[in-house]
Design an enzyme around this catalytic site. Structure first.
Site, PDB file in Angstrom:
ATOM      1  CG  ASP A  13      -2.949  -6.543   1.342  1.00 11.01           C
ATOM      2  OD1 ASP A  13      -3.008  -5.784   2.313  1.00 11.01           O
ATOM      3  OD2 ASP A  13      -2.783  -7.770   1.434  1.00 11.01           O
ATOM      4  CE  LYS A  16      -8.175  -1.956   2.420  1.00 12.66           C
ATOM      5  NZ  LYS A  16      -7.447  -3.011   1.681  1.00 12.66           N
ATOM      6  N   GLY A  40      -3.133  -3.791   7.102  1.00 12.47           N
ATOM      7  CA  GLY A  40      -1.799  -3.238   6.943  1.00 12.47           C
ATOM      8  C   GLY A  40      -1.883  -2.250   5.799  1.00 12.47           C
ATOM      9  CG  HIS A  41      -4.495   0.307   5.553  1.00  8.64           C
ATOM     10  ND1 HIS A  41      -5.605   0.898   6.080  1.00  8.64           N
ATOM     11  CD2 HIS A  41      -4.876  -0.927   5.168  1.00  8.64           C
ATOM     12  CE1 HIS A  41      -6.617   0.053   6.017  1.00  8.64           C
ATOM     13  NE2 HIS A  41      -6.193  -1.068   5.478  1.00  8.64           N
ATOM     14  CD  GLN A 223      -9.584  -6.383   7.336  1.00 10.64           C
ATOM     15  OE1 GLN A 223     -10.615  -5.877   7.764  1.00 10.64           O
ATOM     16  NE2 GLN A 223      -8.408  -6.124   7.849  1.00 10.64           N
TER      17      GLN A 223
HETATM   18  P1  GDP Z   1      -4.027  -1.551   1.638  1.00  8.53           P
HETATM   19  O1  GDP Z   1      -4.014  -2.614   2.669  1.00  8.53           O
HETATM   20  O2  GDP Z   1      -5.188  -1.648   0.719  1.00  8.53           O
HETATM   21  O3  GDP Z   1      -3.854  -0.176   2.199  1.00  8.53           O
HETATM   22  O4  GDP Z   1      -2.744  -1.823   0.727  1.00  8.53           O
HETATM   23  P2  GDP Z   1      -1.252  -2.191   1.234  1.00  8.53           P
HETATM   24  O5  GDP Z   1      -0.636  -0.971   1.782  1.00  8.53           O
HETATM   25  O6  GDP Z   1      -1.285  -3.417   2.073  1.00  8.53           O
HETATM   26  O7  GDP Z   1      -0.589  -2.640  -0.131  1.00  8.53           O
HETATM   27  C1  GDP Z   1      -0.531  -1.780  -1.213  1.00  8.53           C
HETATM   28  C2  GDP Z   1       0.956  -1.519  -1.561  1.00  8.53           C
HETATM   29  O8  GDP Z   1       1.045  -0.936  -2.827  1.00  8.53           O
HETATM   30  C3  GDP Z   1       1.641  -0.562  -0.627  1.00  8.53           C
HETATM   31  O9  GDP Z   1       2.978  -0.935  -0.511  1.00  8.53           O
HETATM   32  C4  GDP Z   1       1.531   0.793  -1.343  1.00  8.53           C
HETATM   33  O10 GDP Z   1       2.571   1.694  -1.016  1.00  8.53           O
HETATM   34  C5  GDP Z   1       1.637   0.353  -2.764  1.00  8.53           C
HETATM   35  N1  GDP Z   1       0.910   1.158  -3.744  1.00  8.53           N
HETATM   36  C6  GDP Z   1      -0.311   1.766  -3.621  1.00  8.53           C
HETATM   37  N2  GDP Z   1      -0.698   2.297  -4.790  1.00  8.53           N
HETATM   38  C7  GDP Z   1       0.300   2.020  -5.669  1.00  8.53           C
HETATM   39  C8  GDP Z   1       0.486   2.294  -7.062  1.00  8.53           C
HETATM   40  O11 GDP Z   1      -0.358   2.860  -7.733  1.00  8.53           O
HETATM   41  N3  GDP Z   1       1.651   1.822  -7.620  1.00  8.53           N
HETATM   42  C9  GDP Z   1       2.594   1.147  -6.924  1.00  8.53           C
HETATM   43  N4  GDP Z   1       3.683   0.723  -7.549  1.00  8.53           N
HETATM   44  N5  GDP Z   1       2.450   0.883  -5.615  1.00  8.53           N
HETATM   45  C10 GDP Z   1       1.320   1.309  -5.004  1.00  8.53           C
HETATM   46  P1  IMO Z   2      -5.806  -4.803   4.504  1.00  6.65           P
HETATM   47  O1  IMO Z   2      -6.691  -3.820   5.210  1.00  6.65           O
HETATM   48  C1  IMO Z   2      -5.246  -8.892   3.086  1.00  6.65           C
HETATM   49  C2  IMO Z   2      -6.945 -12.077   5.562  1.00  6.65           C
HETATM   50  C3  IMO Z   2      -5.982 -13.005   6.295  1.00  6.65           C
HETATM   51  C4  IMO Z   2      -6.806 -14.280   6.309  1.00  6.65           C
HETATM   52  C5  IMO Z   2      -8.222 -13.761   6.518  1.00  6.65           C
HETATM   53  C6  IMO Z   2      -8.709 -13.819   7.949  1.00  6.65           C
HETATM   54  O2  IMO Z   2      -4.345  -4.537   4.633  1.00  6.65           O
HETATM   55  O3  IMO Z   2      -6.263  -4.980   3.088  1.00  6.65           O
HETATM   56  P2  IMO Z   2      -8.159 -12.370  10.119  1.00  6.65           P
HETATM   57  O4  IMO Z   2      -6.881 -12.175  10.857  1.00  6.65           O
HETATM   58  O5  IMO Z   2      -8.774 -11.113   9.607  1.00  6.65           O
HETATM   59  O6  IMO Z   2      -9.147 -13.222  10.860  1.00  6.65           O
HETATM   60  O7  IMO Z   2      -7.738 -13.259   8.821  1.00  6.65           O
HETATM   61  O8  IMO Z   2      -8.232 -12.420   6.067  1.00  6.65           O
HETATM   62  N1  IMO Z   2      -6.730 -10.644   5.845  1.00  6.65           N
HETATM   63  C7  IMO Z   2      -6.198  -9.787   4.974  1.00  6.65           C
HETATM   64  N2  IMO Z   2      -5.690  -9.992   3.731  1.00  6.65           N
HETATM   65  N3  IMO Z   2      -5.302  -7.645   3.598  1.00  6.65           N
HETATM   66  C8  IMO Z   2      -5.831  -7.415   4.827  1.00  6.65           C
HETATM   67  O9  IMO Z   2      -6.021  -6.176   5.311  1.00  6.65           O
HETATM   68  C9  IMO Z   2      -6.278  -8.527   5.591  1.00  6.65           C
HETATM   69  N4  IMO Z   2      -6.827  -8.664   6.823  1.00  6.65           N
HETATM   70  C10 IMO Z   2      -7.102  -9.962   6.960  1.00  6.65           C
HETATM   71  O10 IMO Z   2      -4.775 -13.158   5.585  1.00  6.65           O
HETATM   72  O11 IMO Z   2      -6.761 -14.905   5.059  1.00  6.65           O
HETATM   73 MG    MG Z   3      -2.806  -4.132   3.422  1.00 11.83          MG
END
Ligand code: GDP
Ligand code: IMO
Ligand code: MG
Length: 427
Positions: A13, A16, A40-41, A223
């Site tokens: 999170d 990415k 979850g991206h 991840q």
């Molecule tokens: P990922 O799993 O690495 O793709 O990240 P997620 O999407 O799960 O979580 C990142 C969150 O931060 C998302 O809601 C993005 O829209 C948001 N985000 C990404 N870059 C930035 C940033 O530079 N500033 C802010 N405020 N939000 C960001």
């Molecule tokens: P993105 O790509 C954050 C965590 C789960 C749990 C552990 C194992 O959005 O960064 P799993 O279902 O993979 O066997 O769970 O890994 N986990 C994540 N945490 N971001 C993710 O993906 C994750 N994918 C799995 O919460 O602790």
């Molecule tokens: Mg994510």
């Protein structure tokens, strides 16, 4: 033959999806190489927000071919619903390629994931419940179902039978659940086969030919480094290799082909699920990071655990991934703090430790040693260049760069595509 890996440097999170989407316009292929719909991206394009789970974030860039590599685990029902959701919003998904060697998350893998977590009780991993671990376990145990098996009914039947043999014993005798019928699973999986067929390809060949033709290929990790099955906080990890080496095995591209490895690094730290997290906050600062940063899981809707930036982890990520660059995200979230603590080392049983301890027991006992950096109060979301940032924000970035061991080549100041400061170009 520019090949770039983009991966999470912390516990996932980090942003990415946004970073991949940003580069999507200048790359020819975006490849997922591990994980599945546990990811979850979030990608924000203009006023549109997309939440992608299984599909590579490059799917939102029209010129880009999205690829699901052999190292990914694919839940066919999720795949099809994610595709139709995007189609309904006018996104063309016809270029998608899926490796025939990718493993399928079957309904029984999802059941086993949930049942196992329940059985673990307070020792649970806190998985996403998407069947990820059990599917990789089947792969390693050589009882997995691959995408290509959908196109040979008798093989599929035999394989599902073999896989369910032991699982049904476990489900009925240990977990007190009903047995799962082979025919029902086979029928469900065959029901997906035709819709998926147009996407299935020899992705290893496609990608290696693309690199020979000087195309730009971006490998997008799911991840993060600390969730890596080998290099993460085992057993509180996911069941694949998000680290850079995973891109080679999970896509069938040799390490000599990779030019650049970009670590996505949040300006603070978050984690979802169980496991150690030295800089975790349980006070109003943690609550504020969660609220301002919108730190709620895209996949499971769980609140993310929040804490200050941890330079020990960033250094570790640089080392295990051979990072060439960092993309620092969510700097804007830190606006408004008078002072920002940054963890520069740990104290473990009275000793100061500069690097991530290899012993899990030590890591569980690690207490953060903080250095206080001066904060800033100006809105930075409109900053376009490094010099637009307030002096203290510049100093924060420079301090993190020095501690983390690789140049910070881009900075996120908001969720949108254009809310990014580019310092060094990636391609
Ligand atoms: P990922 O799993 O690495 O793709 O990240 P997620 O999407 O799960 O979580 C990142 C969150 O931060 C998302 O809601 C993005 O829209 C948001 N985000 C990404 N870059 C930035 C940033 O530079 N500033 C802010 N405020 N939000 C960001
Ligand atoms: P993105 O790509 C954050 C965590 C789960 C749990 C552990 C194992 O959005 O960064 P799993 O279902 O993979 O066997 O769970 O890994 N986990 C994540 N945490 N971001 C993710 O993906 C994750 N994918 C799995 O919460 O602790
Ligand atoms: Mg994510």
């Amino acid at each position: 033959m520019p090949a770039l890996v983009l991966l999470g440097a912390q516990w996932g999170d980090e942003g990415k999806g946004k970073a991949t989407d940003l580069l999507g316009g200048s790359v020819d292929y975006v490849v997922r190489y591990q994980g599945g719909n546990n990811a979850g991206h979030t990608v924000v394009v203009g006023d549109q927000k997309y939440a992608l789970h299984l599909l590579p974030s490059g799917i939102l860039s029209p010129g880009c071919t999205p690829v699901i590599g052999n190292g990914v685990v694919v839940d066919p029902s999720v795949l099809l619903s994610e595709l139709s959701g995007l189609n309904e919003r006018g996104v063309d998904t016809s270029k998608l390629l899926i490796s025939g060697n990718a493993h399928i998350i079957t309904p029984y893998n999802v059941t086993v994931d949930k049942v196992t977590e329940r059985f673990l009780g307070k020792r649970k991993i806190g998985t996403t419940g998407r069947g990820i671990g059990p599917t990789y376990a089947d792969k390693i145990n050589r009882v997995g179902i691959r995408v290509q098996d959908l196109y040979d009914e008798s093989i599929l039947q035999q394989k599902v039978e073999a896989a369910l043999d032991v699982k049904n014993q476990l489900l009925t005798k240990l977990y007190n659940r009903r047995a799962i019928a082979v025919d029902q699973v086979v029928e469900e999986l065959l029901g997906y086969a035709e819709q998926i067929k147009p996407f299935v390809a020899d992705t290893v060949l496609v990608l290696n030919q693309a690199l020979e033709d000087d195309k730009v290929v971006l490998f997008e990790g799911g991840q993060g480094t600390l969730l890596d099955i080998d290099h993460g906080t085992y057993p509180f990890v996911t069941s694949s290799n998000p680290t850079a080496g995973g891109a080679c095995t999970g896509a069938g591209v040799g390490p000599t082909k990779i030019n650049r490895v970009i670590g996505i690094l949040k300006a603070y730290t978050t984690r979802v699920g169980s496991g150690p997290f030295p800089t975790e906050l349980f006070d109003e600062d943690g609550e504020a990071l969660r609220r301002i940063g919108g730190e709620r899981g895209v996949t499971t809707g769980r609140d993310r655990r929040c804490g200050w930036f941890d330079a020990v982890i960033a250094r570790y990520a640089t080392r295990v991934n051979g990072l060439t660059d960092f993309f620092l995200t969510k700097l804007d979230v830190l606006t408004g703090w008078e002072q920002i603590p940054v963890c520069v080392a740990y104290e473990i049983d009275g000793r100061r430790v500069e690097e991530l301890p290899y012993s899990q027991t030590d890591f569980h006992h690690a207490k953060p040693v903080y250095e206080m950096l001066p904060g800033w109060s100006e809105d930075i979301s409109k900053a376009k260049s490094f010099s637009d940032l307030p002096k203290n924000a510049q100093a924060y970035v420079k301090a993190l760069e020095e501690m983390s061991g690789a140049p910070i080549s881009a900075i996120g100041v908001g969720p949108g595509r254009d809310e990014t400061i580019e310092i060094n170009s990636f391609i």
